[in-house]
Design a protein around this motif. Structure first.
Motif, PDB file in Angstrom:
ATOM      1  N   ARG A 290       0.813  -1.217   0.000  1.00  0.00           N
ATOM      2  CA  ARG A 290       0.000   0.000   0.000  1.00  0.00           C
ATOM      3  C   ARG A 290       0.847   1.267   0.000  1.00  0.00           C
ATOM      4  N   ALA A 291       2.170   1.131  -0.128  1.00  0.00           N
ATOM      5  CA  ALA A 291       3.060   2.287  -0.019  1.00  0.00           C
ATOM      6  C   ALA A 291       2.862   3.276  -1.164  1.00  0.00           C
ATOM      7  N   THR A 292       2.961   4.563  -0.823  1.00  0.00           N
ATOM      8  CA  THR A 292       2.888   5.643  -1.803  1.00  0.00           C
ATOM      9  C   THR A 292       4.057   6.595  -1.557  1.00  0.00           C
ATOM     10  N   ALA A 293       4.117   7.651  -2.335  1.00  0.00           N
ATOM     11  CA  ALA A 293       5.177   8.636  -2.161  1.00  0.00           C
ATOM     12  C   ALA A 293       5.115   9.286  -0.787  1.00  0.00           C
ATOM     13  N   LEU A 294       3.915   9.391  -0.222  1.00  0.00           N
ATOM     14  CA  LEU A 294       3.774   9.967   1.108  1.00  0.00           C
ATOM     15  C   LEU A 294       4.561   9.173   2.136  1.00  0.00           C
ATOM     16  N   CYS A 295       4.605   7.840   1.982  1.00  0.00           N
ATOM     17  CA  CYS A 295       5.280   6.981   2.954  1.00  0.00           C
ATOM     18  C   CYS A 295       6.785   7.222   3.004  1.00  0.00           C
ATOM     19  N   ALA A 296       7.351   7.788   1.933  1.00  0.00           N
ATOM     20  CA  ALA A 296       8.793   8.063   1.891  1.00  0.00           C
ATOM     21  C   ALA A 296       9.136   9.434   2.461  1.00  0.00           C
ATOM     22  N   SER A 297       8.115  10.233   2.734  1.00  0.00           N
ATOM     23  CA  SER A 297       8.372  11.617   3.142  1.00  0.00           C
ATOM     24  C   SER A 297       8.820  11.749   4.588  1.00  0.00           C
ATOM     25  N   ALA A 298       8.188  10.995   5.494  1.00  0.00           N
ATOM     26  CA  ALA A 298       8.505  11.074   6.925  1.00  0.00           C
ATOM     27  C   ALA A 298       7.926   9.847   7.618  1.00  0.00           C
ATOM     28  N   PRO A 299       8.529   9.413   8.730  1.00  0.00           N
ATOM     29  CA  PRO A 299       7.964   8.270   9.453  1.00  0.00           C
ATOM     30  C   PRO A 299       6.566   8.591   9.948  1.00  0.00           C
ATOM     31  N   PRO A 300       5.600   7.719   9.746  1.00  0.00           N
ATOM     32  CA  PRO A 300       4.233   7.993  10.225  1.00  0.00           C
ATOM     33  C   PRO A 300       4.182   7.951  11.745  1.00  0.00           C
ATOM     34  N   PRO A 301       3.525   8.913  12.375  1.00  0.00           N
ATOM     35  CA  PRO A 301       3.422   8.898  13.843  1.00  0.00           C
ATOM     36  C   PRO A 301       2.421   7.860  14.321  1.00  0.00           C
ATOM     37  N   LEU A 302       2.603   7.413  15.556  1.00  0.00           N
ATOM     38  CA  LEU A 302       1.667   6.486  16.173  1.00  0.00           C
ATOM     39  C   LEU A 302       0.462   7.296  16.638  1.00  0.00           C
ATOM     40  N   GLN A 303      -0.683   7.088  16.005  1.00  0.00           N
ATOM     41  CA  GLN A 303      -1.861   7.903  16.270  1.00  0.00           C
ATOM     42  C   GLN A 303      -2.978   7.076  16.901  1.00  0.00           C
ATOM     43  N   ALA A 304      -3.625   7.665  17.900  1.00  0.00           N
ATOM     44  CA  ALA A 304      -4.745   7.012  18.562  1.00  0.00           C
ATOM     45  C   ALA A 304      -5.992   7.103  17.697  1.00  0.00           C
ATOM     46  N   ARG A 305      -6.812   6.054  17.753  1.00  0.00           N
ATOM     47  CA  ARG A 305      -8.045   6.002  16.987  1.00  0.00           C
ATOM     48  C   ARG A 305      -9.235   5.927  17.939  1.00  0.00           C
ATOM     49  N   ALA A 306     -10.428   6.097  17.392  1.00  0.00           N
ATOM     50  CA  ALA A 306     -11.627   6.143  18.220  1.00  0.00           C
ATOM     51  C   ALA A 306     -11.883   4.838  18.955  1.00  0.00           C
ATOM     52  N   ASP A 307     -11.436   3.711  18.381  1.00  0.00           N
ATOM     53  CA  ASP A 307     -11.678   2.410  19.012  1.00  0.00           C
ATOM     54  C   ASP A 307     -10.634   2.057  20.065  1.00  0.00           C
ATOM     55  N   GLY A 308      -9.737   2.988  20.371  1.00  0.00           N
ATOM     56  CA  GLY A 308      -8.722   2.754  21.385  1.00  0.00           C
ATOM     57  C   GLY A 308      -7.432   2.176  20.862  1.00  0.00           C
ATOM     58  N   ARG A 309      -7.414   1.827  19.580  1.00  0.00           N
ATOM     59  CA  ARG A 309      -6.199   1.285  18.996  1.00  0.00           C
ATOM     60  C   ARG A 309      -5.282   2.421  18.540  1.00  0.00           C
ATOM     61  N   GLU A 310      -3.996   2.128  18.433  1.00  0.00           N
ATOM     62  CA  GLU A 310      -3.025   3.087  17.915  1.00  0.00           C
ATOM     63  C   GLU A 310      -2.284   2.437  16.752  1.00  0.00           C
ATOM     64  N   VAL A 311      -2.074   3.190  15.684  1.00  0.00           N
ATOM     65  CA  VAL A 311      -1.411   2.643  14.509  1.00  0.00           C
ATOM     66  C   VAL A 311      -0.548   3.722  13.872  1.00  0.00           C
ATOM     67  N   ALA A 312       0.641   3.319  13.408  1.00  0.00           N
ATOM     68  CA  ALA A 312       1.567   4.229  12.738  1.00  0.00           C
ATOM     69  C   ALA A 312       1.588   3.876  11.252  1.00  0.00           C
ATOM     70  N   CYS A 313       0.634   4.413  10.506  1.00  0.00           N
ATOM     71  CA  CYS A 313       0.533   4.094   9.080  1.00  0.00           C
ATOM     72  C   CYS A 313      -0.266   5.189   8.380  1.00  0.00           C
ATOM     73  N   TYR A 314       0.224   5.633   7.205  1.00  0.00           N
ATOM     74  CA  TYR A 314      -0.513   6.615   6.420  1.00  0.00           C
ATOM     75  C   TYR A 314      -1.693   5.982   5.701  1.00  0.00           C
ATOM     76  N   HIS A 315      -1.636   4.675   5.464  1.00  0.00           N
ATOM     77  CA  HIS A 315      -2.693   3.978   4.727  1.00  0.00           C
ATOM     78  C   HIS A 315      -3.107   2.720   5.477  1.00  0.00           C
ATOM     79  N   PRO A 316      -3.721   2.846   6.652  1.00  0.00           N
ATOM     80  CA  PRO A 316      -4.114   1.664   7.427  1.00  0.00           C
ATOM     81  C   PRO A 316      -5.119   0.810   6.663  1.00  0.00           C
TER      82      PRO A 316
END
Length: 319
Positions: A290-316
């Motif tokens: 699922r990688a795109t040019a955005l993925c090469a720009s900077a490391p994705p931050p670990l972000q909290a989601r509404a369901d309580g999960r956290e994921v570090a991905c631009y394209h989950p």
């Protein structure tokens, strides 16, 4: 939620090359700056491929490795990395290889007495009473105390290793692949023992393993590590039922399942990132469909989601 363990900006970089009179040639970042909180009474599973930083993280938590940056807090108190006794009274390590983790020149009694003498200054009578109590809790006979480590099976030796960790009266145990060296039938016995001890002593576990079926069965939450960073964090039942990070899905698809043919989810030419020359952006992007040019720009931050999960991905995977 009462926090048993809190990591703030914790990282570890190993110097490469250099010597007494020259600066290091390079540095390898084994663990990237990590923030993580483990609740009291929780079992947090930590999974990832070999070299992802699991054991380095564990060794920092018990004071075997000094962190490069960050702090470790246990029950709200920052630990002094210069004082091993502070670590020993609060957090203990259960090693992967139970036989090699025990001193072959010492009897089991001498091994058990060491933390009671050095950490708590107990006298002979108090030590004997404490050892008797601990041995009963891990279902070992006291006649074993005057034997040497080589006289025990792997399962018995691992029970002794757990008993040694409990002797320090620590409330947090770091379990580094605690059953991977044991037969499958013995694994179940040790896992059941760990569950009983957690309930009886009010323990908190960090369970490090590469066995996804084991970690899913014993963990309340799971942290997935890749290339030294947490890429997904959430409840155990959610992580492998519906993974959000492509790497988590890769791990789940790679796990052997009875009745299913072994198939490689990646091509044989796949290579892991070079730690001496890490890629820009997301470290997983070269392996990610699922990688795109955005993925090469900077490391994705670990972000909290509404369901309580956290994921570090631009394209989950749910997006």
């Amino acid at each position: 939620m009462t926090a048993a363990l809190k990591l703030v900006n914790l990282s570890k970089t190993f110097d490469i090359g250099g010597g007494f009179f020259s600066a290091p040639r390079a540095g390898v970042r084994a663990v990237h700056p990590t923030d993580l909180t483990v609740a009291a009474g929780e079992t947090l599973g930590i999974v990832g491929e070999s070299g992802c930083g699991k054991s380095t993280l564990a060794r920092m938590l018990v004071g075997l490795l000094p962190p490069t940056t960050g702090t470790i807090e246990i029950e709200g108190a920052a630990l002094d990395t210069a004082d091993p006794a502070v670590f020993g009274k609060r957090i203990q390590y259960v090693f992967q290889d139970p036989i090699s983790s025990l001193n072959p020149r010492k009897t089991i009694r001498q091994i058990m007495e060491a933390p009671l003498k050095r950490l708590h200054g107990m006298g002979r009578a108090d030590r004997a009473a404490r050892i008797s109590e601990i041995f009963a809790s891990v279902n070992l006979r006291e006649e074993f105390l005057d034997r040497y480590p080589h006289e025990f099976s792997g399962g018995q030796a691992q029970r002794i290793g757990i008993a040694r960790a409990l002797a320090a009266a620590a409330r947090i145990l770091i379990l580094d692949e605690p059953v991977s060296a044991l037969d499958v039938s013995v694994q179940a016995q040790v896992l059941n023992l760990l569950a009983d001890l957690k309930r009886d002593f009010g323990l908190t576990y960090l369970f490090i393993t590469h066995d996804l079926s084991v970690v899913e069965a014993v963990s309340d939450r799971i942290a997935v590590l890749y290339f030294g960073s947490v890429v997904e964090l959430g409840r155990a039942e959610d992580i492998f039922r519906a993974p959000m990070h492509p790497y988590t899905k890769l791990l789940a698809d790679s796990a052997p399942v009875v009745g299913r043919a072994l198939t490689a989810p990646e091509g044989g030419e796949t290579e892991l990132p070079d730690p001496l020359n890490p890629p820009s952006g997301c470290a997983f992007r070269a392996r990610c469909p699922r990688a795109t040019a955005l993925c090469a720009s900077a490391p994705p931050p670990l972000q909290a989601r509404a369901d309580g999960r956290e994921v570090a991905c631009y394209h989950p995977l749910d997006g």
